[in-house]
Design a protein around this motif. Structure first.
Motif: not given
Ligand code: ADP
Ligand code: MG
Length: 624
Positions: A35, A60, A79-81, A98, A101
């Protein structure tokens, strides 16, 4: 009939999903590091307590999250990805599910602090078992800090299933290395229980490898490079002469993602064909770049496996590229492949007749001293009696208490205390009281089995397994009773290890010291050893430690794990006399007696039969 199907509440669904995503502290580390990378961080810090069981924190300096995003990030499938299914085939981020977390927050106490660039204040969220306890504004540096405490606090069964700290730490370090090797352009640091394990500044790939695996790595690397239409290969292989017997560093990255592929590993091994000593494994750091649309990384939930469109082509390219690199750096001609470190062990009776010129350093020699040097306590018998070649040496320091229980009556009563007469000072056994060679009651078969007569018939003993049992019980006793004997080394032994390995050794230090090791300082990647157990020789030390590290790595879950036990098993495994070694009468008797003095003589430490018996009735039946 009443309707019975219900949707699971979110926290239950999250806990179930967590089972897939979060198996152990290392899985949390991997998700959070990824992340941070996806957030465009240039510096990432990992703080771990008790191998991650108590705390995992990742800080980070990436893009951070807004107030709303911070709250959303803990929702499942948030997720934002990616936004469409098509995005799945053109992934440029590590995450996309997503789920991480949400899953982590379902099984731990989580605190998130985050602030995006330009915002004046940040957001702090506290969430426990999917339940939000607090959301408030807070002052925090730009970027994100996420701490995960008390992993699996609400699933005791999973918490209990976690292995010892040394094993869990090993997994955490593995993930840390995989991610940091994939991104040399990002600075990483890792701390465990206040101590710094890694400090990795931004740099190129080679610098990153050297920073992780120690300064000596530099000269071991051979660069590999190739560019074709479908694939770019970059990275390094380790010169074959530095390959390790039991373990190697094997890293494949595809589009900066660590993957495991037995098939591609085979391609590398094939390129090394004929260059590696027997049973040694090639070490490599290989970075493959392919068009994201030609791979499917979605086939495994923890995403270390990958499906390629054209595996055969990759295989062929990889193999020929590495072959070429090895050839170009003319690795092959300078090597002497016949040399086998096992020849250094005292068990090589095959060479018994041949006297090889050997440089023996007399550690007690003092040119300014006129009188003969006094016998040092730990002097090894082979100096005095070459023919004994150290076999009895294995039993030095072993108390005669070992003779207490004997469940089997031997036809010819041998007086066992004599067997253990070789005391700490290495006095030779009194041959006249031992059974003489020609009235032997044991016999060796195929240099592998010892046959001995017992009252009811005969017993056939597997020498390797039997010796493992004997040594295992001896080590176990030493480790728990702390009564081991060390031989002090006049000149300390210095061995180079990677930071990871040193961290593991550090964890095992107490146990190792109880077996007789005396450690000096650790400086950089050099471990200093000032004393070793009397039961091993200096040349066996690297073998023993390597075996131990690899055993810890491959620890199987159902074996009733305990660190002490692994230590004893591992040392017994590497030191036990192998099959194929011829044993003289005295050694055979000695082994047989020691075996039946064991608490559990009938099985090896790995639960295999150590001997079989054949009674007179069995024989009679056979002759019918
Ligand atoms: P994914 O990585 O598959 O999108 P996660 O549950 O790991 O799903 O994270 C959910 C969302 O939270 C991510 O898509 C991102 O937008 C945001 N996020 C998580 N960790 C961070 C981080 N360290 N810095 C910024 N945004 C984060
Ligand atoms: Mg993620």
């Amino acid at each position: 009939m009443a309707d019975i199907i219900k949707l699971l509440p979110d926290h239950v669904a999250n806990q179930i999903a967590a089972g897939e995503v979060v198996q152990r502290p290392a899985s949390v580390v991997k998700e959070l590091l990824e992340n941070a990378i996806d957030a465009g961080a240039s510096t990432i810090k990992l703080i771990v307590k008790d191998a991650g069981k108590t705390l995992i924190q990742i800080i980070d300096d990436g893009k951070g999250m807004s107030d709303t995003d911070a709250r959303m990030s803990f929702e499942r499938h948030a997720t934002s990805k990616i936004t469409t299914a098509d995005d799945l085939f053109n992934l440029n981020t590590k995450g996309f599910r997503g789920e991480a977390l949400a899953s982590i927050a379902a099984v731990a106490h989580v605190e998130l602090k985050t602030r995006p660039e330009g915002a004046e204040v940040g957001t702090r969220i506290e969430i426990e078992g999917s339940k939000i306890n607090a959301q408030e504004v807070c002052a925090t540096p730009k970027g994100t800090s996420l701490s995960v405490k008390n992993l699996f606090f609400n699933i005791p069964a999973r918490r209990n299933f976690l292995k010892s700290n040394s094993v869990e730490l090993r997994h955490v370090i593995d993930e840390f290395q995989r991610v940091s090797l994939a991104h040399p352009d990002i600075a990483f640091a890792m701390y465990h229980n206040e101590g710094e394990l890694f400090q990795l500044p931004q740099g190129n790939l080679k610098q990153r490898i050297v920073n992780i695996f120690g300064g000596k790595t530099n000269e071991k690397l051979v660069p590999v490079q190739e560019e074709t239409d479908i694939l770019t290969i970059n990275g390094f292989v380790v010169k074959p002469e530095f390959s390790k017997k039991t373990r190697g560093e094997q890293f494949f990255f595809v589009n900066d993602r660590f993957i495991k592929s037995a098939y591609l590993n085979h391609a590398v091994t094939a390129a090394f064909d004929g260059l590696l000593p027997e049973r040694a494994r090639a070490s490599y750091f290989l970075y493959l770049k392919v068009d994201p649309s030609t791979i499917d990384i979605n086939i495994h939930p923890t995403k270390t496996e990958i499906k390629f469109d054209d595996e055969h082509a990759l295989y062929a390219m990889l193999r020929s590229t590495i072959k070429h690199s090895l050839g170009q750096f003319s690795i092959a001609p300078v090597l002497d492949f016949n040399r086998d470190s096992e020849l250094d062990t005292p068990y090589d009776y095959k060479n018994k007749g041949i006297v090889t010129p050997k440089i023996e350093v007399d550690r007690t020699f003092n040119p300014f001293e006129n009188v003969a040097p006094p016998k040092r306590g730990a002097q090894r018998p082979e100096f005095e009696k070459p023919s004994a070649a150290g076999w009895e040496n294995m039993y030095e320091g072993m108390e005669s208490q070992a003779t207490a229980v004997s469940t089997m009556t031997f036809e010819k009563e041998v007086s066992t205390p004599d067997m253990f007469e070789s005391g700490l000072n290495g006095t030779m056994q009194n041959i006249s009281t031992s059974p003489s060679k020609d009235e032997s009651s044991t016999y060796q078969l195929n240099n592998k089995y010892i046959v001995s007569t017992i009252k009811s018939g005969m017993v056939i003993i597997d020498q390797h397994r039997a010796h493992q049992r004997v040594l295992y019980e001896e080590f176990l006793r030493n480790i728990t009773v702390k009564e081991s004997v060390s031989q002090q080394l006049l000149f300390p032994l210095t061995l180079a290890y990677s930071t990871t390995e040193l961290a593991l050794i550090e964890e095992l230090k107490a146990g190792l010291e109880n077996t007789g090791f005396i450690f000096g300082t650790i400086s950089g990647d050099i471990l200093e050893i000032n004393g070793i157990p009397t039961s091993i020789t200096e040349s066996q030390v690297p073998v023993v430690i390597d075996q131990l590290l690899s055993d810890l790595e491959n620890e199987v879950p159902d074996s009733g794990f305990s660190q002490t036990d692994t230590l004893a098993k591992s040392m017994a495994k590497s030191l036990a006399v192998k099959g194929g070694v011829s044993l003289d009468n005295m050694s055979r008797e000695h082994l047989v007696n020691s075996l039946f003095a064991c608490k559990e003589p009938s099985i090896s430490p790995t639960n295999r039969k150590t001997f079989v018996t054949m009674t007179s009735e069995d024989l009679e039946r056979k002759f019918k």
